[in-house]
Design an enzyme around this catalytic site. Structure first.
Site, mmCIF file in Angstrom:
data_model
loop_
_atom_site.group_PDB
_atom_site.id
_atom_site.type_symbol
_atom_site.label_atom_id
_atom_site.label_comp_id
_atom_site.label_asym_id
_atom_site.label_seq_id
_atom_site.Cartn_x
_atom_site.Cartn_y
_atom_site.Cartn_z
ATOM 1 N N ASP A 54 24.454 17.472 -5.421
ATOM 2 C CA ASP A 54 23.766 18.224 -4.365
ATOM 3 C C ASP A 54 23.254 19.574 -4.873
ATOM 4 O O ASP A 54 22.328 20.139 -4.309
ATOM 5 C CB ASP A 54 24.721 18.450 -3.187
ATOM 6 N N PHE B 198 24.260 5.377 1.089
ATOM 7 C CA PHE B 198 25.710 5.267 0.893
ATOM 8 C C PHE B 198 26.330 6.591 1.295
ATOM 9 O O PHE B 198 25.699 7.636 1.149
ATOM 10 C CB PHE B 198 26.029 4.983 -0.584
ATOM 11 N N LYS C 298 19.131 11.126 7.862
ATOM 12 C CA LYS C 298 18.335 10.672 6.716
ATOM 13 C C LYS C 298 17.444 9.480 7.063
ATOM 14 O O LYS C 298 16.810 8.902 6.188
ATOM 15 C CB LYS C 298 19.261 10.343 5.548
ATOM 16 N N ASN D 45 29.921 14.035 -11.488
ATOM 17 C CA ASN D 45 30.972 13.488 -10.615
ATOM 18 C C ASN D 45 31.525 12.205 -11.237
ATOM 19 O O ASN D 45 31.074 11.787 -12.305
ATOM 20 C CB ASN D 45 30.428 13.259 -9.203
ATOM 21 N N LYS E 41 24.236 27.741 -26.134
ATOM 22 C CA LYS E 41 25.593 27.558 -25.596
ATOM 23 C C LYS E 41 26.150 28.899 -25.085
ATOM 24 O O LYS E 41 26.089 29.904 -25.813
ATOM 25 C CB LYS E 41 26.495 27.004 -26.705
#
Ligand code: C5P
Length: 402
Positions: free
Chosen positions: A279, A324, A342, A210, A289
């Site tokens: 996730d 966060f 959480k 990300n 590869k």
């Protein structure tokens, strides 16, 4: 605030060849917002002129105790009082010895004697001198009195010898001065911070990741270290320099991060999970590869462990947990249910679509959510400043626990 805006630093420059580096130190201190007052020993003026440091600092440089060109206030007392931090860089074996034993025979040592503010000393000398037991004893006397030392570096010295004794990098000296100016309200705390993205390998060449840059987590880690905490930073792959004085544990994948965090959990007071953890990961990582074919291809993904949720179940009573959340819609409701699910004490929520928030910026706009059902929206601010506020709020929650 990790800078020096509104603060006064008295920088004492003593007589070693590294005295010329004082100009760089002064320039960096001023860039951090400090008002800098320089005192030089007579021998320092052999290496760099007072005029140079006067121009760099923008203030009159003091050398001679008995100069007639004085204001009515007793100069060494006024400088001693004016300072927020007192620094000696470079510090010779001589000035360290005098400071350790209460000798005040020039402007530097007399002002030193009169000051009560935090002190930073950056020694620079020949290796033989630095390793001399008398110098080491003097350093430890001063350390026991709370003086921060910036260890000299190793390398080739001006005298031709090689070894420890080179003045530490100006950037590091300025960092210690900034830390000395901050309240040491996190002393005794061990804080684990996670930062950056994770990478989930598809094959030896490709991965899923990300846009996290780690800036927020690195700012929190640095701020906590400067306020006296012992900080462990579990970091995914980022291109940031390691924060000073922080133990960095580099990890790649969410599973690596999970193991690094959970194995350290028992000895931690606060956990701050600012990392953007993947996730999902590919169900199988190809050993070679993957070759492209003419038709489309899909990668099967499996769930990664939710590290924060696991901390929420394993946490001990005295520990504080801060998560966060990054959302693109319904920020408050989504974040509130995340905090509860959480089992966090606090959640730092930001909406990726808000101007100035999110990945890669130096700024952020967040809302802090608390376990008691309240929330606190904050203005757009620098991530460095936000780091300070996140730690302030956690400290308040910690105090309420006692
Ligand atoms: O559920 P969501 O991923 O939005 O929650 C974000 C928070 O959970 C962050 O604090 C992040 O570090 C943490 N997290 C985690 N493990 C995951 C996913 C997210 O610890 N697998």
């Amino acid at each position: 605030m990790t800078g020096l805006s509104g603060k006064s630093v008295v920088l004492c420059v003593t007589g070693g060849i590294a005295a010329y580096k004082a100009a760089d130190i002064i320039s960096r201190l001023r860039k951090k917002g400090a008002d800098v007052f320089v005192i030089m020993t007579k021998s320092a003026t052999e290496f760099i002129t007072p005029l140079t440091l006067e121009v760099m600092s923008g203030n009159r440089v003091v050398v001679d105790m008995f100069s007639r060109d004085f204001t009515w206030e007793v100069e060494h007392i006024s400088l001693a009082k004016r300072a927020d931090v007192f620094a000696i860089a470079p510090a010779t074996a001589n000035v360290i010895g005098k400071a350790a034993h209460g000798i005040a025979d020039d402007m530097v040592t007399t002002t030193l004697m009169a000051t009560k503010v935090p002190m930073v000393i950056a020694p620079a000398m020949n290796t033989g001198m630095y390793e001399n037991p008398v110098v080491q004893e003097n350093i430890s006397i001063l350390e026991k009195r709370g003086v921060r030392f910036v260890q000299p570096a190793s390398g080739r010295l001006a005298c031709g010898d090689s070894g420890k004794g080179k003045l530490a990098e100006p950037e590091q000296i300025v960092h210690e001065i900034c830390a000395a100016a901050m309240k040491q309200d996190l002393k005794g705390k061990t804080i684990l911070v996670t930062a950056g993205p994770t990478r989930e390998s598809i094959d030896p060449v490709r991965f899923i990741s990300n846009h996290s840059t780690g800036k927020m987590g690195y700012a929190i880690a640095q701020n906590a270290q400067m306020r006296g905490a012992k900080v462990i930073l579990v970091s995914g792959p980022v291109s940031l320099d390691a924060p000073y004085g922080v133990e960095v544990v580099p990890v790649i994948s969410a599973l690596d991060m999970h193991d690094a965090v959970i194995s350290r959990l028992d000895n931690i007071d606060w956990v701050i999970k600012s990392a953007a953890v993947g996730d999902y990961r590919p169900a199988n990582v190809a050993g070679e590869k993957l070759k492209k074919k003419d038709n489309d291809m899909s990668v099967e993904l499996v769930r990664n462990p939710d590290i924060l949720a696991e901390i929420g179940t394993k946490r001990q009573k005295h520990q504080l947990v801060c998560g966060f959340s990054m959302e693109t819609e319904d920020l408050l409701n989504n974040s509130r249910s995340k905090l509860e699910k959480k089992n966090c004490d606090m959640l730092v929520a930001n909406n990726l679509k808000t101007e100035g928030a999110g990945f890669a910026h130096d700024t952020n706009v967040v809302t802090l959510l608390y376990r008691d059902g309240t929330h606190e929206p904050l203005q757009l601010m620098q991530k460095d400043d936000l780091a300070g506020i996140v730690l302030d709020r956690l400290l308040q929650l910690d105090k309420k626990k006692d």
